[in-house]
Design a protein around this motif. Structure first.
Motif, short mmCIF file in Angstrom:
data_model
loop_
_atom_site.label_atom_id
_atom_site.label_comp_id
_atom_site.label_asym_id
_atom_site.label_seq_id
_atom_site.Cartn_x
_atom_site.Cartn_y
_atom_site.Cartn_z
N TRP A 71 -1.19 27.45 17.68
CA TRP A 71 -1.90 26.27 18.36
C TRP A 71 -2.79 25.24 17.32
CZ3 TRP A 71 -1.04 23.91 22.48
CH2 TRP A 71 -1.77 23.16 23.22
N ARG A 75 -3.17 21.32 17.24
CA ARG A 75 -4.69 20.80 17.21
C ARG A 75 -4.68 19.66 15.79
NH1 ARG A 75 -8.81 21.91 20.54
NH2 ARG A 75 -9.91 21.59 18.68
N MET A 124 -6.63 4.46 28.12
CA MET A 124 -6.67 5.53 27.22
C MET A 124 -5.12 5.73 26.90
SD MET A 124 -8.36 7.32 25.05
CE MET A 124 -9.96 7.14 25.51
N ALA A 220 -5.27 15.88 29.95
CA ALA A 220 -6.60 15.68 29.42
C ALA A 220 -7.23 14.18 29.43
CB ALA A 220 -6.74 16.19 27.95
N ILE A 221 -6.14 13.45 29.30
CA ILE A 221 -6.74 11.91 29.37
C ILE A 221 -6.77 11.64 31.06
CG2 ILE A 221 -6.13 11.29 27.33
CD1 ILE A 221 -4.10 9.26 28.50
N PRO A 224 -11.02 14.33 32.68
CA PRO A 224 -12.37 14.04 32.33
C PRO A 224 -12.83 12.80 31.88
CG PRO A 224 -11.62 16.14 31.35
CD PRO A 224 -10.31 15.52 32.03
N ARG A 288 -10.05 30.91 32.47
CA ARG A 288 -9.45 31.65 31.03
C ARG A 288 -9.19 33.11 31.34
NH1 ARG A 288 -8.97 26.95 29.80
NH2 ARG A 288 -10.37 25.89 28.36
N PRO A 348 -20.38 19.60 26.23
CA PRO A 348 -19.56 18.79 27.30
C PRO A 348 -18.13 18.96 26.72
CG PRO A 348 -20.69 17.16 25.62
CD PRO A 348 -21.50 18.62 25.35
N PHE A 349 -17.76 19.21 25.77
CA PHE A 349 -16.62 19.11 25.10
C PHE A 349 -15.72 20.44 24.92
CE2 PHE A 349 -18.12 14.82 23.90
CZ PHE A 349 -17.18 13.98 24.67
N GLY A 350 -16.75 21.48 25.32
CA GLY A 350 -16.15 22.79 25.38
C GLY A 350 -16.43 23.54 24.00
N TRP A 351 -15.71 24.44 23.74
CA TRP A 351 -16.03 25.32 22.43
C TRP A 351 -14.86 25.46 21.27
CZ3 TRP A 351 -17.04 25.97 27.70
CH2 TRP A 351 -18.08 26.23 28.03
N LYS A 354 -10.99 25.60 20.66
CA LYS A 354 -10.24 24.86 21.70
C LYS A 354 -11.02 23.54 22.17
CE LYS A 354 -7.39 25.98 24.69
NZ LYS A 354 -6.01 25.31 25.08
N CYS A 356 -12.23 20.18 22.82
CA CYS A 356 -11.77 18.68 23.20
C CYS A 356 -11.54 18.08 21.84
CB CYS A 356 -12.61 17.94 24.02
SG CYS A 356 -11.85 16.37 24.30
N VAL A 357 -10.24 17.54 21.60
CA VAL A 357 -9.95 16.76 20.51
C VAL A 357 -10.12 15.45 20.63
CG1 VAL A 357 -8.08 18.36 19.35
CG2 VAL A 357 -7.64 16.49 21.00
N GLY A 358 -10.40 14.95 21.97
CA GLY A 358 -10.89 13.35 22.04
C GLY A 358 -12.09 13.19 22.35
C1 HEM Z 1 -15.62 11.98 28.13
C2 HEM Z 1 -14.43 12.48 28.05
C3 HEM Z 1 -13.90 13.81 27.77
C4 HEM Z 1 -14.36 15.08 28.25
C5 HEM Z 1 -15.71 15.34 29.13
C6 HEM Z 1 -13.68 16.09 27.65
C7 HEM Z 1 -13.91 17.36 28.03
C8 HEM Z 1 -13.12 18.42 27.67
C9 HEM Z 1 -12.98 19.88 27.69
C10 HEM Z 1 -14.30 20.42 28.41
C11 HEM Z 1 -12.11 20.33 27.15
C12 HEM Z 1 -11.80 22.10 27.27
C13 HEM Z 1 -12.26 22.65 25.99
C14 HEM Z 1 -12.30 24.23 26.16
O1 HEM Z 1 -11.39 24.63 26.68
O2 HEM Z 1 -13.14 24.68 25.30
C15 HEM Z 1 -11.18 19.58 26.80
C16 HEM Z 1 -9.91 19.50 26.10
C17 HEM Z 1 -9.05 18.83 25.64
N1 HEM Z 1 -9.15 17.52 25.56
FE1 HEM Z 1 -10.80 16.57 26.16
N2 HEM Z 1 -12.33 15.48 27.32
C18 HEM Z 1 -12.61 13.94 27.30
C19 HEM Z 1 -11.83 13.28 26.73
C20 HEM Z 1 -10.53 13.35 26.19
C21 HEM Z 1 -9.58 12.59 25.48
C22 HEM Z 1 -10.11 11.00 25.44
C23 HEM Z 1 -8.53 13.00 24.72
C24 HEM Z 1 -7.43 12.55 24.31
C25 HEM Z 1 -7.34 11.57 23.66
C26 HEM Z 1 -8.87 14.55 25.24
C27 HEM Z 1 -8.07 15.48 24.70
C28 HEM Z 1 -8.07 16.81 25.23
C29 HEM Z 1 -7.14 17.88 24.64
C30 HEM Z 1 -5.76 17.57 23.96
C31 HEM Z 1 -7.93 19.19 24.94
C32 HEM Z 1 -7.11 20.51 24.82
C33 HEM Z 1 -7.52 20.91 23.38
C34 HEM Z 1 -6.70 22.30 23.14
O3 HEM Z 1 -6.34 23.11 24.08
O4 HEM Z 1 -6.97 22.94 22.01
N3 HEM Z 1 -9.99 14.76 25.85
N4 HEM Z 1 -11.67 18.16 26.96
#
Ligand code: HEM
Length: 407
Positions: A71, A75, A124, A220-221, A224, A288, A348-351, A354, A356-358
């Motif tokens: 994974w 990423r 987005m 993911a887009i 959130p 999870r 806010p974007f997790g841990w 994993k 959040c890449v965004g």
């Molecule tokens: C304010 C906007 C956003 C919030 C609050 C947010 C929040 C999150 C959270 C809480 C997770 C889970 C992390 C975890 O499991 O620990 C996540 C995963 C992810 N987010 Fe975001 N996100 C946002 C915007 C975006 C954007 C704009 C993108 C892409 C351009 C994106 C792509 C992803 C991806 C691909 C994952 C999965 C990562 C993985 O599984 O390794 N996110 N996001």
């Protein structure tokens, strides 16, 4: 103690129990809530460190053996691509797309949750997958909108709606497959989006896993960013003094500097966005499957058990935040006494790994929305005094109707 079923009561119940049981407790017979910041970090880090993408079911059906793909490779492909998109030009295009979508709806009486969702998603989408025909883009957008509506709507719809949802999902998946295949065969232009790195990885990944990866980004887009944008509008309306501070900053900011490095150019706006994401983190809960044994003293989490994580509950924990229910962006000023005690308290974007890449581009999008609200549009909301937030898959403002006009 019976666990309430309604999402709102469920969260209130968990917050209450979390406060009395140090953030780690069995929510029901099958799920351990891990809402203590350091434990949440540790469980996430351990579970995902060496996560590998398998294709077991498909391999079994097709009697083949696909090579393992880590994974972390997926990423790092996303992060490399996002790095190339972190320029003034790309940030500017993202903000311009938001502006065009809002302009189409000027003066209309709208549901502001649906409007912000549409603005966040459609602006987005080209970051995730671009070069689509208008029909293809419409299908992908409809698929994501239906997925989100099932999560945030109080009424998920009947059988007919469910069947339509499956059909749209399948057709949207076919679009993604076609795009990847045609890019691989040179029949479609390569594009600087988050799907493109997987065209080169198709031989090792295979089409099914490549579809999963692209679907993960699209999902993911689709969720959130839009719900965060609706929460941002909600706090914007409820806090006129912050509207004023933001307008002062954003009217004076250098446009090129704002598009190049917005968090640096507009620190007040950045604090505002951070505080919105603290109070109203979407999604409210992450479910999870656990793969390693953990000993928390009073209880254990065994491989195969399920666990819950929640940025929202950590952000509302009185043991780690002073007055957590108060909206105050200045808590993010360096050294503020009511700020985050350490990095594990603000997630806010997790841990990792994993996380959040965004996170960066998502922040740029929300800051760009602030700029539009403060310098281009005038927002009028019906009955702002009655506004309230419902807690579903994510926080969703209720009866949030109004209109946008040009200043
Ligand atoms: C304010 C906007 C956003 C919030 C609050 C947010 C929040 C999150 C959270 C809480 C997770 C889970 C992390 C975890 O499991 O620990 C996540 C995963 C992810 N987010 Fe975001 N996100 C946002 C915007 C975006 C954007 C704009 C993108 C892409 C351009 C994106 C792509 C992803 C991806 C691909 C994952 C999965 C990562 C993985 O599984 O390794 N996110 N996001």
């Amino acid at each position: 103690m019976t666990t309430p079923q309604h999402p709102e009561d469920f969260l209130r119940f968990m917050r209450m129990r979390s406060a009395t049981e140090d953030g780690i407790f069995w929510v029901d017979d099958t799920r351990l809530g891990v809402f203590e910041p350091e434990a949440a970090r540790h469980v996430s880090a351990t579970n995902w460190r060496r996560f590998v993408m398998h294709d077991r079911l498909i391999d079994m059906v097709r009697r083949r053996h696909s090579p393992e793909v880590r994974w972390s490779q997926v990423r790092s492909a996303w992060l490399t691509q996002l790095h190339t998109l972190a320029t003034a030009e790309h940030h500017g295009s993202l903000i311009d797309r938001m502006e065009r979508i809002i302009d189409e709806r000027l003066g209309e009486d709208v549901d502001l949750v649906m409007l912000t969702q549409d603005v966040a998603l459609r602006s987005m989408l080209p970051v995730a997958l671009t070069g689509l025909t208008s029909g293809e883009a419409e299908l992908v957008r409809r698929d994501l909108e239906m997925k989100l509506l099932r999560l945030i709507s109080p009424d998920p719809g009947g059988t007919w709606h469910h069947l339509r949802f499956i059909v749209v999902q399948l057709r949207s998946g076919l679009v993604v497959r076609r795009v990847l295949r045609q890019r691989a065969h040179g029949k479609r232009r390569r594009e600087p989006d988050l799907a493109d790195p997987f065209v080169d990885m198709l031989p090792e990944l295979g089409m099914d896993r490549a579809l999963d990866v692209v679907t993960a980004v699209l999902t993911a887009i689709g969720g959130p960013p839009g719900t965060a944008a609706a929460s941002l509008l909600y706090e914007f309306v409820r806090n006129p003094e912050w509207q004023h501070r933001l307008t002062e900053e954003l009217s004076a900011v250098d446009p090129v500097e704002f598009r190049t490095a917005p968090t640096h150019a507009a620190p007040v706006t950045h604090r505002f966005v951070k505080e919105v994401l603290r109070l109203w983190s979407p999604p409210l809960l992450l479910v999870r499957r656990n793969h390693f044994p953990f000993d928390f003293g009073k209880t254990r989490l065994e491989p195969g058990d399920w666990y819950l994580l929640s940025p929202h509950l950590i952000h509302r924990d009185e043991r780690v935040w002073k007055q957590p229910d108060v909206f105050d962006p200045d808590r993010f000023l360096p050294g503020a006494p009511h700020g985050p005690a350490d990095r594990t308290c603000y997630v806010p974007f997790g841990w990792a790994p994993k996380k959040c890449v965004g996170a960066n581009i998502g922040t740029v999008q929300l800051m760009g929305l602030c700029q539009l609200l403060c310098t281009r549009y005038r927002l009028t909301v019906d009955h702002p005094e009655n506004l309230s937030m419902a807690l579903r898959f994510a926080p969703v403002p209720e009866d949030f109707r109004g209109r946008l006009a040009l200043r």
